[in-house]
Design a protein around this motif. Sequence first.
Motif, PDB file in Angstrom:
ATOM      1  N   ASP A  93      34.818  -2.354  -0.063  1.00 35.95           N
ATOM      2  CA  ASP A  93      35.930  -2.596   0.935  1.00 35.95           C
ATOM      3  C   ASP A  93      36.969  -1.382   0.201  1.00 35.95           C
ATOM      4  O   ASP A  93      37.372  -1.586  -0.760  1.00 35.95           O
ATOM      5  CB  ASP A  93      36.612  -3.744   0.821  1.00 35.95           C
ATOM      6  CG  ASP A  93      37.620  -3.745   1.974  1.00 35.95           C
ATOM      7  OD1 ASP A  93      37.313  -3.988   3.073  1.00 35.95           O
ATOM      8  OD2 ASP A  93      38.992  -3.940   1.393  1.00 35.95           O
ATOM      9  N   PHE A 127      40.771   1.272   1.447  1.00 32.28           N
ATOM     10  CA  PHE A 127      41.783   1.422   2.355  1.00 32.28           C
ATOM     11  C   PHE A 127      41.420   2.799   2.815  1.00 32.28           C
ATOM     12  O   PHE A 127      40.925   3.847   2.006  1.00 32.28           O
ATOM     13  CB  PHE A 127      43.201   1.231   1.838  1.00 32.28           C
ATOM     14  CG  PHE A 127      43.292  -0.038   1.416  1.00 32.28           C
ATOM     15  CD1 PHE A 127      44.237  -0.915   2.042  1.00 32.28           C
ATOM     16  CD2 PHE A 127      42.865  -0.727   0.266  1.00 32.28           C
ATOM     17  CE1 PHE A 127      44.369  -2.400   1.865  1.00 32.28           C
ATOM     18  CE2 PHE A 127      43.081  -1.994   0.011  1.00 32.28           C
ATOM     19  CZ  PHE A 127      43.973  -2.796   0.553  1.00 32.28           C
ATOM     20  N   CYS A 169      48.319   0.587  -1.641  1.00 31.16           N
ATOM     21  CA  CYS A 169      47.867   0.423  -0.455  1.00 31.16           C
ATOM     22  C   CYS A 169      48.364  -0.910   0.174  1.00 31.16           C
ATOM     23  O   CYS A 169      48.629  -2.150  -0.500  1.00 31.16           O
ATOM     24  CB  CYS A 169      46.374   0.395  -0.483  1.00 31.16           C
ATOM     25  SG  CYS A 169      45.794   1.880  -1.151  1.00 31.16           S
ATOM     26  N   ASP A 176      48.164  -3.790   3.573  1.00 31.13           N
ATOM     27  CA  ASP A 176      47.679  -4.499   4.897  1.00 31.13           C
ATOM     28  C   ASP A 176      48.177  -6.064   5.011  1.00 31.13           C
ATOM     29  O   ASP A 176      48.729  -6.479   4.152  1.00 31.13           O
ATOM     30  CB  ASP A 176      45.963  -4.670   4.232  1.00 31.13           C
ATOM     31  CG  ASP A 176      45.396  -4.879   5.857  1.00 31.13           C
ATOM     32  OD1 ASP A 176      46.000  -4.864   6.957  1.00 31.13           O
ATOM     33  OD2 ASP A 176      44.151  -5.098   5.669  1.00 31.13           O
ATOM     34  N   VAL A 190      47.420  -7.173  -5.462  1.00 32.86           N
ATOM     35  CA  VAL A 190      46.059  -7.147  -6.136  1.00 32.86           C
ATOM     36  C   VAL A 190      45.976  -5.857  -6.952  1.00 32.86           C
ATOM     37  O   VAL A 190      45.916  -4.814  -6.486  1.00 32.86           O
ATOM     38  CB  VAL A 190      45.069  -6.934  -4.955  1.00 32.86           C
ATOM     39  CG1 VAL A 190      43.674  -7.243  -5.509  1.00 32.86           C
ATOM     40  CG2 VAL A 190      45.174  -8.122  -3.978  1.00 32.86           C
ATOM     41  N   GLN A 195      39.630  -5.257  -6.761  1.00 34.23           N
ATOM     42  CA  GLN A 195      39.889  -4.631  -5.700  1.00 34.23           C
ATOM     43  C   GLN A 195      38.923  -5.179  -4.877  1.00 34.23           C
ATOM     44  O   GLN A 195      38.882  -5.131  -3.425  1.00 34.23           O
ATOM     45  CB  GLN A 195      39.920  -3.171  -5.754  1.00 34.23           C
ATOM     46  CG  GLN A 195      40.767  -2.622  -6.754  1.00 34.23           C
ATOM     47  CD  GLN A 195      42.176  -2.994  -6.177  1.00 34.23           C
ATOM     48  OE1 GLN A 195      42.861  -2.714  -4.944  1.00 34.23           O
ATOM     49  NE2 GLN A 195      42.981  -3.737  -6.967  1.00 34.23           N
ATOM     50  N   ASN A 241      39.584  -7.725  -2.110  1.00 37.02           N
ATOM     51  CA  ASN A 241      40.542  -7.300  -0.851  1.00 37.02           C
ATOM     52  C   ASN A 241      39.485  -7.510   0.535  1.00 37.02           C
ATOM     53  O   ASN A 241      40.272  -7.870   1.399  1.00 37.02           O
ATOM     54  CB  ASN A 241      40.617  -5.784  -0.979  1.00 37.02           C
ATOM     55  CG  ASN A 241      41.927  -5.668  -1.783  1.00 37.02           C
ATOM     56  OD1 ASN A 241      42.756  -6.523  -1.873  1.00 37.02           O
ATOM     57  ND2 ASN A 241      42.069  -4.461  -2.510  1.00 37.02           N
ATOM     58  N   LEU A 283      40.805 -11.011   0.844  1.00 39.28           N
ATOM     59  CA  LEU A 283      42.007 -11.307   1.026  1.00 39.28           C
ATOM     60  C   LEU A 283      42.723 -10.551   2.250  1.00 39.28           C
ATOM     61  O   LEU A 283      43.516 -10.977   2.825  1.00 39.28           O
ATOM     62  CB  LEU A 283      42.863 -10.634  -0.212  1.00 39.28           C
ATOM     63  CG  LEU A 283      42.463 -11.267  -1.415  1.00 39.28           C
ATOM     64  CD1 LEU A 283      43.031 -10.710  -2.769  1.00 39.28           C
ATOM     65  CD2 LEU A 283      43.332 -12.752  -1.606  1.00 39.28           C
ATOM     66  N   ARG A 284      41.996  -9.513   2.784  1.00 40.82           N
ATOM     67  CA  ARG A 284      42.787  -8.806   3.844  1.00 40.82           C
ATOM     68  C   ARG A 284      42.550  -9.716   5.176  1.00 40.82           C
ATOM     69  O   ARG A 284      43.520  -9.926   5.924  1.00 40.82           O
ATOM     70  CB  ARG A 284      42.131  -7.517   4.170  1.00 40.82           C
ATOM     71  CG  ARG A 284      42.497  -6.607   2.881  1.00 40.82           C
ATOM     72  CD  ARG A 284      41.873  -5.148   2.906  1.00 40.82           C
ATOM     73  NE  ARG A 284      42.178  -4.273   3.989  1.00 40.82           N
ATOM     74  CZ  ARG A 284      41.961  -3.065   4.238  1.00 40.82           C
ATOM     75  NH1 ARG A 284      40.864  -2.453   3.280  1.00 40.82           N
ATOM     76  NH2 ARG A 284      42.314  -2.270   5.141  1.00 40.82           N
ATOM     77  N   ILE A 334      49.111  -8.100   1.743  1.00 43.73           N
ATOM     78  CA  ILE A 334      48.474  -7.742   0.732  1.00 43.73           C
ATOM     79  C   ILE A 334      48.904  -6.175   0.286  1.00 43.73           C
ATOM     80  O   ILE A 334      48.765  -5.249   1.107  1.00 43.73           O
ATOM     81  CB  ILE A 334      46.977  -7.600   0.842  1.00 43.73           C
ATOM     82  CG1 ILE A 334      46.401  -8.957   1.453  1.00 43.73           C
ATOM     83  CG2 ILE A 334      46.194  -6.804  -0.167  1.00 43.73           C
ATOM     84  CD1 ILE A 334      46.593  -9.955   0.163  1.00 43.73           C
ATOM     85  N   SER A 375      47.874  -3.430  -2.551  1.00 47.93           N
ATOM     86  CA  SER A 375      46.837  -3.302  -3.624  1.00 47.93           C
ATOM     87  C   SER A 375      47.055  -1.988  -4.467  1.00 47.93           C
ATOM     88  O   SER A 375      47.463  -0.958  -3.912  1.00 47.93           O
ATOM     89  CB  SER A 375      45.440  -2.861  -2.775  1.00 47.93           C
ATOM     90  OG  SER A 375      44.414  -2.653  -3.772  1.00 47.93           O
ATOM     91  N   LYS A 430      31.048  -6.117   0.474  1.00 49.94           N
ATOM     92  CA  LYS A 430      32.222  -6.566   1.315  1.00 49.94           C
ATOM     93  C   LYS A 430      31.675  -7.519   2.572  1.00 49.94           C
ATOM     94  O   LYS A 430      32.672  -8.304   2.813  1.00 49.94           O
ATOM     95  CB  LYS A 430      32.828  -5.055   2.251  1.00 49.94           C
ATOM     96  CG  LYS A 430      32.248  -4.319   2.989  1.00 49.94           C
ATOM     97  CD  LYS A 430      32.876  -3.201   3.288  1.00 49.94           C
ATOM     98  CE  LYS A 430      32.089  -2.238   4.158  1.00 49.94           C
ATOM     99  NZ  LYS A 430      32.792  -1.160   4.523  1.00 49.94           N
TER     100      LYS A 430
END
Length: 680
Positions: free
Chosen positions: A445, A447, A464, A466, A478, A485, A488, A491-492, A502, A504, A659
């Motif tokens: 994952d 960004f 980053c 989100d 994060v 990472q 994410n 988490l996103r 979030i 990051s 992911k």
Amino acid sequence: MTQSPPTPSELSATAPGGVPVKARFRPELQGLRALACLLVVIYHVWLDRVSGGVDVFFFVTGFLITGQLYRASARGRIKFGATWGRIFKRLLPAMATVLVATVIAGYFLLSEGRWEQTVGEVVASALFFENWQLAAQQADYFAQNDQASLLQHFWSLSIQGQFYIVWPLLIALFVFAFKKFGWDLRIALFGLLSVLFAGSLAYSVYLTNVDQQFAYFSSLTRVWEFALGGLVMLMIDRIVINRGLRIVMGWLGVIGLVSCGMVLQVGTMFPGYVALWPVVSAALVLLAGQTGTVFGADKFLSSRPLRYLGNISFSLYLWHWPLLLFYVMVREQSTVGLRGGAAIIAASLVLAALTYHLVEKPVGNAKSIDTRSIWGSYRLVAASLAVVLATAGAWQVAAVQKANFEPPENDPRHPGAAVLEPGGPQAAADAEPIPPYAALPKEFDSFTSEECRRSDKNEIVAICYDGVEDNPSRRIVVAGDSHSQQFNAALRPAAHEAGWQIISMGRGGCPLTNHAPNNPECAAWNETVMQEILEIQPDAVFTIATRDAHPGREEITPEGYVDQWRTLSEAGIPVIAARDNPRFDVSLADCAENRGPEDPSCSRPRDRVYAEIPPYDEVPNMPQGVHFLDFGDYFCEGDVCPPMIGNILVYMDNNHITKTYMKTMAPIVQRELSAILDGV
């Protein structure tokens, strides 16, 4: 070579300016090249080490091509078409043969997850920039987790190819300038090569200390080896050495070449000043010359077997590496053993001989391929590249088609981590595993550039965002390496569901720690990240709590992690630290592709990676405000850690979670984080 003063017959075999013609050195050079190549192969296959033989290739190449260019300049001018034509006619047929064969074998034997990377390296190798491709991958954290490339050995050929193209232009430009001033050609060229030698060697020493991996593949750190070969060529007919000393020099050179890889860790120490070892050893062999005695090293190097091996050495070098890697892949083992290594070397020799007699010699002797002109060279290059690029292009099309994947939303046939929840769904027995194996390299994952900005304190830190932008219910930072990472991906979607934001801050290979003595960039990154976090004052910082959850290692919670947590806790910022996921010696996904994801041999016992008690539970004086999460029950199923859970591949390589699987953990991660955040 450097015997006593040249005889009249020897002087008649010299070019204008007194520099000996190439033929005078052919027997020893063939033997030297054969010895260097044989050492490279033996060290790679049997010892899993680097010998330093490649540095000898560079030195010999500099010796030969500089001699040719010097003689051409002394006669009048360098004919670029003829110069490049001879080189292309020698290199491209064998290169194209091995590259096409590697593509075909790779299609059937290589895991789909490595197809796209390998296609890129085929193109890079054919166009002589594989060394820069590999150098760039050293800066790519995820490329560092790839298995050895099938075309990795083409890095040295790429440097030689660049040298063959640039060197004639450089010499011609310099000769044009020196003629304007009436300088002596030999002295002027000696001065130029001395400057290049000193400058490149100094840069090589500097960059090797700063970034050894990048330095290893850089063309600029290798120029001095070519230049030294040219310097020896310019001096060799002017140096007079007695026979006894030349006998000693020759054998010292041979012993130095053989022992270099045994004494030095070439792969981790080169190409700085220690690379002088094999290069100076090769220079000693050339300076020793023809001793005229059976006791000289030249007698050994001029022997018929070594001279023949020198003829096929180019093809031998090309074949041995892909054969070695294909053998390891098919046998699914990291070592080859004595008999396996002997088989690889024997097969390499056979293929090298066939390539030499059926491809190199016929093309080299073909009068229909006239490379004395630019256009003749162009046609040869175009034909060779067309075959390679067309084959690679077909493989690329197949790779793209297989990698084409759009993760389904709430797919009941692929529930992933949900099957491990109490009362969770059952995975469909007839569903194909996702993501496709060819898509695994893109399963981390990340960004977009629009979602990120660089820290104004230090641009090494990317920040980053989100989730909810305006008035989020929680702001969660994060921070850490790729293992932080990768969360994410869970988490996103959780942030969008719960109304969080979030933030990051990640860097591959850089955990959140105040102890990174061997990595100044990570230390600087950590310092800036901590400044940013303290300024943001988030509701919590999410990071990783442990490391070395790996077979044969002891999982630990490093003191440097705890020190960072203490700083955050003292600033009133809660820390949520998750136990790291298991890491393995091999890619479970590759095993699943080869044997099927249900094959028991593709799973690993949980107790080989995880201790019964998490290491952070045994850390004394743990700071207040630090909370721990253990998702081990979702990375492992019961007593084993399988490659697939709920019809979704868990791992994208040997240590990172896909992911696609991590997204199925979003409800679980949201639930666990909410429980902590609601209590602080």
